[in-house]
Enzyme design. Structure first.
Site, PDB file in Angstrom:
ATOM      1  N   SER A 119       0.896  -1.317  -0.245  1.00  0.00           N
ATOM      2  CA  SER A 119       0.044  -0.008  -0.094  1.00  0.00           C
ATOM      3  C   SER A 119       0.713   1.250  -0.088  1.00  0.00           C
ATOM      4  O   SER A 119       1.864   1.483   0.708  1.00  0.00           O
ATOM      5  CB  SER A 119      -0.987  -0.074   1.186  1.00  0.00           C
ATOM      6  OG  SER A 119      -1.654   1.184   1.426  1.00  0.00           O
ATOM      7  N   TYR A 143      -2.139   5.733  -4.490  1.00  0.00           N
ATOM      8  CA  TYR A 143      -3.100   6.762  -4.394  1.00  0.00           C
ATOM      9  C   TYR A 143      -2.448   8.036  -4.980  1.00  0.00           C
ATOM     10  O   TYR A 143      -1.426   8.383  -4.951  1.00  0.00           O
ATOM     11  CB  TYR A 143      -3.434   7.198  -2.742  1.00  0.00           C
ATOM     12  CG  TYR A 143      -4.235   6.224  -2.391  1.00  0.00           C
ATOM     13  CD1 TYR A 143      -5.495   5.815  -2.590  1.00  0.00           C
ATOM     14  CD2 TYR A 143      -3.757   5.694  -1.009  1.00  0.00           C
ATOM     15  CE1 TYR A 143      -6.449   4.943  -2.031  1.00  0.00           C
ATOM     16  CE2 TYR A 143      -4.679   4.657  -0.395  1.00  0.00           C
ATOM     17  CZ  TYR A 143      -5.928   4.483  -0.874  1.00  0.00           C
ATOM     18  OH  TYR A 143      -6.716   3.457  -0.152  1.00  0.00           O
ATOM     19  N   THR A 169      -5.585   2.799  -7.356  1.00  0.00           N
ATOM     20  CA  THR A 169      -6.882   2.762  -6.774  1.00  0.00           C
ATOM     21  C   THR A 169      -7.907   3.745  -7.279  1.00  0.00           C
ATOM     22  O   THR A 169      -7.324   5.178  -7.217  1.00  0.00           O
ATOM     23  CB  THR A 169      -6.673   2.830  -5.409  1.00  0.00           C
ATOM     24  OG1 THR A 169      -6.030   1.882  -4.759  1.00  0.00           O
ATOM     25  CG2 THR A 169      -7.982   2.851  -4.420  1.00  0.00           C
ATOM     26  N   LYS A 237      -7.836  -0.547  -9.654  1.00  0.00           N
ATOM     27  CA  LYS A 237      -8.268  -1.391  -8.391  1.00  0.00           C
ATOM     28  C   LYS A 237      -9.672  -0.440  -8.140  1.00  0.00           C
ATOM     29  O   LYS A 237      -9.681   0.692  -7.866  1.00  0.00           O
ATOM     30  CB  LYS A 237      -7.444  -1.279  -7.253  1.00  0.00           C
ATOM     31  CG  LYS A 237      -8.158  -1.978  -5.985  1.00  0.00           C
ATOM     32  CD  LYS A 237      -6.986  -1.861  -4.928  1.00  0.00           C
ATOM     33  CE  LYS A 237      -7.680  -2.491  -3.498  1.00  0.00           C
ATOM     34  NZ  LYS A 237      -8.546  -1.663  -2.750  1.00  0.00           N
ATOM     35  N   HIS A 261     -13.540  -1.643  -1.978  1.00  0.00           N
ATOM     36  CA  HIS A 261     -12.669  -1.172  -0.925  1.00  0.00           C
ATOM     37  C   HIS A 261     -13.154  -1.634   0.292  1.00  0.00           C
ATOM     38  O   HIS A 261     -12.961  -1.084   1.438  1.00  0.00           O
ATOM     39  CB  HIS A 261     -12.651   0.444  -1.025  1.00  0.00           C
ATOM     40  CG  HIS A 261     -11.303   1.093  -0.615  1.00  0.00           C
ATOM     41  ND1 HIS A 261     -10.557   1.456  -1.554  1.00  0.00           N
ATOM     42  CD2 HIS A 261     -10.634   1.218   0.370  1.00  0.00           C
ATOM     43  CE1 HIS A 261      -9.474   2.173  -1.082  1.00  0.00           C
ATOM     44  NE2 HIS A 261      -9.565   1.944   0.442  1.00  0.00           N
TER      45      HIS A 261
END
Length: 366
Positions: A119, A143, A169, A237, A261
């Site tokens: 992440s 992100y 994402t 995603k 999510h």
């Protein structure tokens, strides 16, 4: 407190035999604010709960008298072999569940021979994660930051560190309404620092409370900018509709993770397994489709593959494994699920992942 920990450090009396056992154990082990953070969904948590419930509406149609003396769970994702189609979804702040955090997760993934998506909000540095499990298959979840230059630096770093795909994402142009976080925020985040974001001149550290802003202006046409700067395959995603799946194909991305999510963003969207079918139909086999959300048993894995997912990704169960016993806990979670999946394949008559097809399942009228 101390005594409780000492007695528990010898491990619980009963072995943990399924993923929900790990959930129950994690709930006891972790502080309330950490548990709420991991467990929480958006608004009324309808989607979070439906992710799990929707699998239970699907029934299996086993085929017998097939030679299942040898059953092979191996498959590939983006051309790389994995030991089983069960991988690790990107979740933030693994140090909340276990001191070594993402380093433990990376070691467990390497030992299991599966892919771990790191992440953006990892609580260990990317360098440490790579150094601790240099042979592991790793993807990186991004992100998108409003500062283009920061994105570029991060992507170049990720590529140079040997990550094999970039997972963007798309379902967080704004953080979902997670009520528990608003209550617990300060408590949770006193000690959390992000090691891979923030301005280089500040030593590259950034407190989670100023959680790095996410670019809400990003749109389909921006994907070409990412494609121009990296050779890594790009995976989106958070796609839930056939319309977006068709656009993904049109914009030459390499894969889609069907995901809501974990029910943490927009509540009252479909369960991932319910959205999977239309996404798979829309891409017409041109790109790989994966799924996360609600995977708790080997049967769930089989059902996702029968509906066209190439592999599944685990979110919360990985954190439960960490909370239990660090990397060994994660290995146990992965092993239990892999063994259950092997059993599901054997008992439905599938000798290889390629033999898992739509006619193995039916939707029950509930």
């Amino acid at each position: 407190e101390g005594n409780k920990m000492e007695s528990e450090s010898e491990g619980p009396e009963m072995p943990l035999v399924c993923l929900t056992d790990f959930e129950a154990h994690a709930r006891e082990q972790l502080s309330k604010s950490t548990w709420d953070f991991i467990e929480g969904g958006a608004d009324d948590c309808l989607t979070r709960d439906d992710n799990i419930a929707a699998f239970k509406k699907i029934r299996l149609r086993p085929r017998y008298l097939k030679d299942v003396s040898k059953v092979d769970t191996r498959t590939t994702i983006q051309g790389e072999e994995i030991s089983t189609p069960i991988c690790i979804a990107p979740t933030g702040f693994h140090c909340l569940a276990w001191p070594d955090g993402e380093m433990s997760t990376a070691r467990a993934a390497q030992a299991a021979g599966i892919c771990y998506i790191t992440s953006t909000y990892a609580s260990c540095s990317l360098e440490d994660i790579v150094a601790t499990a240099p042979g592991g298959l790793r993807w990186f979840q991004l992100y998108v930051h409003p500062n283009r230059q920061l994105n570029k630096q991060l992507i170049q770093k990720v590529e140079s560190l040997g990550f094999k795909a970039l997972v963007i994402t798309v379902d967080v142009p704004k953080i979902g309404n997670r009520r528990h976080n608003i209550t617990n925020q300060v408590n949770l985040t006193k000690n959390l620092l992000l090691k891979d974001l923030g301005s280089p001149e500040k030593g590259n550290l950034m407190p989670y409370l100023q959680m790095s802003p996410i670019d809400s202006s990003i749109c389909w046409d921006d994907l070409s900018w990412f494609q121009s700067m990296t050779r890594l395959p790009i995976i989106l995603k958070g796609i839930l509709t056939k319309e977006d799946a068709e656009l993904a194909v049109k914009h030459n991305v390499h894969g889609i993770i069907v995901s809501n999510h974990g029910g943490r963003q927009l509540d009252e969207v479909p369960a991932s397994i319910d959205a999977l079918t239309e996404v798979v139909a829309a891409v017409k086999g041109k790109i790989e489709v994966y799924l996360d959300g609600g995977i708790r048993t080997g049967n769930d894995v089989l059902k996702a593959l029968a509906l066209g997912a190439k592999c599944v990704f685990l979110g919360r169960p990985i954190l439960w494994g960490l909370a239990y016993k660090g990397e060994h806990g994660v290995e146990e979670v992965l092993n239990i699920l892999k063994n259950e999946f092997h059993t599901s394949m054997t008992l439905t008559g599938c000798r290889s992942v390629a033999e898992i097809s739509r006619d193995l399942i039916q939707f029950s009228r509930m």
